[in-house]
Design a protein around this motif. Structure first.
Motif, PDB file in Angstrom:
ATOM      1  N   THR A 280       4.794   1.222  -0.530  1.00 13.74           N
ATOM      2  CA  THR A 280       4.018   1.456  -1.147  1.00 13.74           C
ATOM      3  C   THR A 280       4.036   1.225  -2.417  1.00 13.74           C
ATOM      4  N   MET A 281       5.217   2.173  -3.170  1.00 13.88           N
ATOM      5  CA  MET A 281       4.985   2.843  -4.098  1.00 13.88           C
ATOM      6  C   MET A 281       6.098   1.125  -4.564  1.00 13.88           C
ATOM      7  N   GLN A 282       7.378   0.566  -3.296  1.00 14.07           N
ATOM      8  CA  GLN A 282       7.818  -0.793  -3.883  1.00 14.07           C
ATOM      9  C   GLN A 282       7.281  -1.720  -4.601  1.00 14.07           C
ATOM     10  N   ASN A 283       5.758  -1.854  -3.137  1.00 16.72           N
ATOM     11  CA  ASN A 283       5.200  -3.023  -3.528  1.00 16.72           C
ATOM     12  C   ASN A 283       3.517  -2.930  -4.754  1.00 16.72           C
ATOM     13  N   PHE A 284       4.171  -2.009  -4.881  1.00 14.13           N
ATOM     14  CA  PHE A 284       3.172  -1.262  -5.830  1.00 14.13           C
ATOM     15  C   PHE A 284       3.533  -2.033  -7.392  1.00 14.13           C
ATOM     16  N   ASP A 285       4.608  -1.726  -7.330  1.00  8.50           N
ATOM     17  CA  ASP A 285       5.902  -2.098  -8.582  1.00  8.50           C
ATOM     18  C   ASP A 285       5.911  -3.592  -8.682  1.00  8.50           C
ATOM     19  N   VAL A 286       6.354  -4.467  -7.676  1.00 10.06           N
ATOM     20  CA  VAL A 286       6.174  -6.140  -7.502  1.00 10.06           C
ATOM     21  C   VAL A 286       5.034  -6.368  -7.926  1.00 10.06           C
ATOM     22  N   ALA A 287       3.952  -6.095  -7.281  1.00  7.80           N
ATOM     23  CA  ALA A 287       2.588  -6.761  -7.709  1.00  7.80           C
ATOM     24  C   ALA A 287       1.744  -5.659  -9.273  1.00  7.80           C
TER      25      ALA A 287
ATOM     26  N   LYS B 290       4.252 -16.421 -12.192  1.00  2.00           N
ATOM     27  CA  LYS B 290       3.181 -17.132 -13.644  1.00  2.00           C
ATOM     28  C   LYS B 290       1.527 -16.755 -13.603  1.00  2.00           C
ATOM     29  N   ARG B 291       0.358 -16.132 -14.190  1.00  2.00           N
ATOM     30  CA  ARG B 291      -0.634 -15.772 -14.147  1.00  2.00           C
ATOM     31  C   ARG B 291      -0.697 -16.675 -13.552  1.00  2.00           C
ATOM     32  N   ARG B 292      -0.856 -17.932 -13.469  1.00  2.00           N
ATOM     33  CA  ARG B 292      -1.338 -19.651 -13.234  1.00  2.00           C
ATOM     34  C   ARG B 292      -1.980 -19.809 -11.900  1.00  2.00           C
ATOM     35  N   TYR B 293      -0.704 -18.511 -11.582  1.00  2.00           N
ATOM     36  CA  TYR B 293      -0.392 -19.143  -9.507  1.00  2.00           C
ATOM     37  C   TYR B 293      -1.554 -18.122  -8.956  1.00  2.00           C
ATOM     38  N   ARG B 294      -1.815 -18.873  -7.729  1.00  2.00           N
ATOM     39  CA  ARG B 294      -2.967 -18.998  -6.828  1.00  2.00           C
ATOM     40  C   ARG B 294      -2.504 -18.227  -5.378  1.00  2.00           C
ATOM     41  N   ALA B 295      -2.157 -17.344  -5.350  1.00  2.00           N
ATOM     42  CA  ALA B 295      -1.851 -17.030  -3.956  1.00  2.00           C
ATOM     43  C   ALA B 295      -2.655 -15.981  -2.784  1.00  2.00           C
ATOM     44  N   ALA B 296      -1.784 -16.273  -1.830  1.00  2.00           N
ATOM     45  CA  ALA B 296      -2.725 -15.133  -0.201  1.00  2.00           C
ATOM     46  C   ALA B 296      -1.539 -15.714   0.630  1.00  2.00           C
ATOM     47  N   ASN B 297      -1.195 -14.286   1.180  1.00  2.00           N
ATOM     48  CA  ASN B 297      -0.404 -13.366   1.888  1.00  2.00           C
ATOM     49  C   ASN B 297      -1.630 -13.166   3.242  1.00  2.00           C
ATOM     50  N   VAL B 298      -0.516 -14.270   4.764  1.00  2.00           N
ATOM     51  CA  VAL B 298      -1.291 -14.240   5.814  1.00  2.00           C
ATOM     52  C   VAL B 298      -0.407 -12.888   6.593  1.00  2.00           C
ATOM     53  N   TYR B 299      -0.580 -11.731   6.742  1.00  2.00           N
ATOM     54  CA  TYR B 299      -0.559 -10.645   8.108  1.00  2.00           C
ATOM     55  C   TYR B 299      -0.868 -11.511   9.645  1.00  2.00           C
ATOM     56  N   SER B 300      -0.046 -10.626  10.173  1.00  2.00           N
ATOM     57  CA  SER B 300      -0.365 -10.814  11.461  1.00  2.00           C
ATOM     58  C   SER B 300      -1.609  -9.711  11.962  1.00  2.00           C
ATOM     59  N   GLU B 301      -1.551  -8.428  11.313  1.00  2.00           N
ATOM     60  CA  GLU B 301      -2.459  -6.988  10.927  1.00  2.00           C
ATOM     61  C   GLU B 301      -2.532  -6.884   9.621  1.00  2.00           C
ATOM     62  N   ILE B 302      -3.274  -6.483   8.932  1.00  2.27           N
ATOM     63  CA  ILE B 302      -3.556  -5.701   7.997  1.00  2.27           C
ATOM     64  C   ILE B 302      -4.127  -4.420   7.782  1.00  2.27           C
ATOM     65  N   THR B 303      -3.329  -3.579   6.837  1.00  2.00           N
ATOM     66  CA  THR B 303      -2.662  -2.236   6.578  1.00  2.00           C
ATOM     67  C   THR B 303      -3.760  -1.633   5.772  1.00  2.00           C
ATOM     68  N   GLU B 304      -3.736  -0.667   5.473  1.00  2.00           N
ATOM     69  CA  GLU B 304      -3.985  -0.128   4.466  1.00  2.00           C
ATOM     70  C   GLU B 304      -2.847  -0.297   3.091  1.00  2.00           C
ATOM     71  N   ASP B 305      -1.708  -0.320   2.736  1.00  2.00           N
ATOM     72  CA  ASP B 305      -0.697  -0.958   2.624  1.00  2.00           C
ATOM     73  C   ASP B 305      -0.788  -2.689   1.933  1.00  2.00           C
ATOM     74  N   GLU B 306      -1.304  -3.180   2.629  1.00  2.00           N
ATOM     75  CA  GLU B 306      -1.629  -4.512   1.943  1.00  2.00           C
ATOM     76  C   GLU B 306      -3.403  -5.147   1.256  1.00  2.00           C
ATOM     77  N   ARG B 307      -3.719  -3.992   1.729  1.00  2.00           N
ATOM     78  CA  ARG B 307      -5.093  -3.629   1.302  1.00  2.00           C
ATOM     79  C   ARG B 307      -4.398  -3.527  -0.473  1.00  2.00           C
ATOM     80  N   PHE B 308      -3.776  -1.760  -0.190  1.00  2.00           N
ATOM     81  CA  PHE B 308      -3.468  -1.885  -1.941  1.00  2.00           C
ATOM     82  C   PHE B 308      -3.119  -2.645  -2.356  1.00  2.00           C
ATOM     83  N   LEU B 309      -2.098  -3.326  -2.176  1.00  2.00           N
ATOM     84  CA  LEU B 309      -1.558  -4.628  -3.123  1.00  2.00           C
ATOM     85  C   LEU B 309      -2.798  -5.343  -3.528  1.00  2.00           C
ATOM     86  N   GLU B 310      -3.447  -5.703  -2.457  1.00  2.00           N
ATOM     87  CA  GLU B 310      -4.533  -6.801  -3.163  1.00  2.00           C
ATOM     88  C   GLU B 310      -5.323  -6.316  -4.209  1.00  2.00           C
ATOM     89  N   THR B 311      -5.691  -4.746  -4.276  1.00  2.00           N
ATOM     90  CA  THR B 311      -5.930  -4.261  -5.469  1.00  2.00           C
ATOM     91  C   THR B 311      -5.057  -4.289  -6.566  1.00  2.00           C
TER      92      THR B 311
END
Length: 122
Positions: free
Chosen positions: A60-67, A76-97
């Motif tokens: 989770t902390m490695q994902n936090f550092d990247v985000a 670049k801030r102008r980019y818009r991104a979507a991640n598609v997972y086979s299953e969404i966990t709390e870690d992915e929700r945290f990354l989104e937040t």
């Protein structure tokens, strides 16, 4: 981990497909940086990361550092991104937040069509 990036001309979306284990911060950054040359070539700003065939082992902390510091690895801030997972966990929700709190247009999905629809809207 293997990643390949293509550009969908019809939708103006860079698609990055990731297969294998994403184990650490460097893997996470490498995954995201696959899109940059494709975006530069096509002048795009929308990225779809297909992680359905990836094994997510980064902490989770490695994902936090990247985000938390996207400019440090060329995002670049102008980019818009979507991640598609086979299953969404709390870690992915945290990354989104974290991304949202940093002003990054980023959403997570477990449905490819919903991700494409969201990216196509803006």
């Amino acid at each position: 981990m293997e990643a390949s990036a293509t550009y969908d001309e019809d939708r103006a979306i860079c698609c990055v497909h990731i297969v294998g284990k994403i184990a650490n911060r460097d893997d996470v950054r490498a995954t995201f940086s696959q899109a940059q040359p494709v975006l530069a070539e096509h002048g795009g700003d929308r990225v779809l990361f297909d992680l359905r065939d990836a094994e997510l082992a980064a902490s989770t902390m490695q994902n936090f550092d990247v985000a938390a510091e996207p400019e440090s690895w060329g995002w670049k801030r102008r980019y818009r991104a979507a991640n598609v997972y086979s299953e969404i966990t709390e870690d992915e929700r945290f990354l989104e937040t974290v991304a949202f709190n940093r002003g990054i247009e980023f959403r997570i999905f477990d449905d490819m069509n919903q991700a494409i629809s969201w990216l196509s809207r803006g």
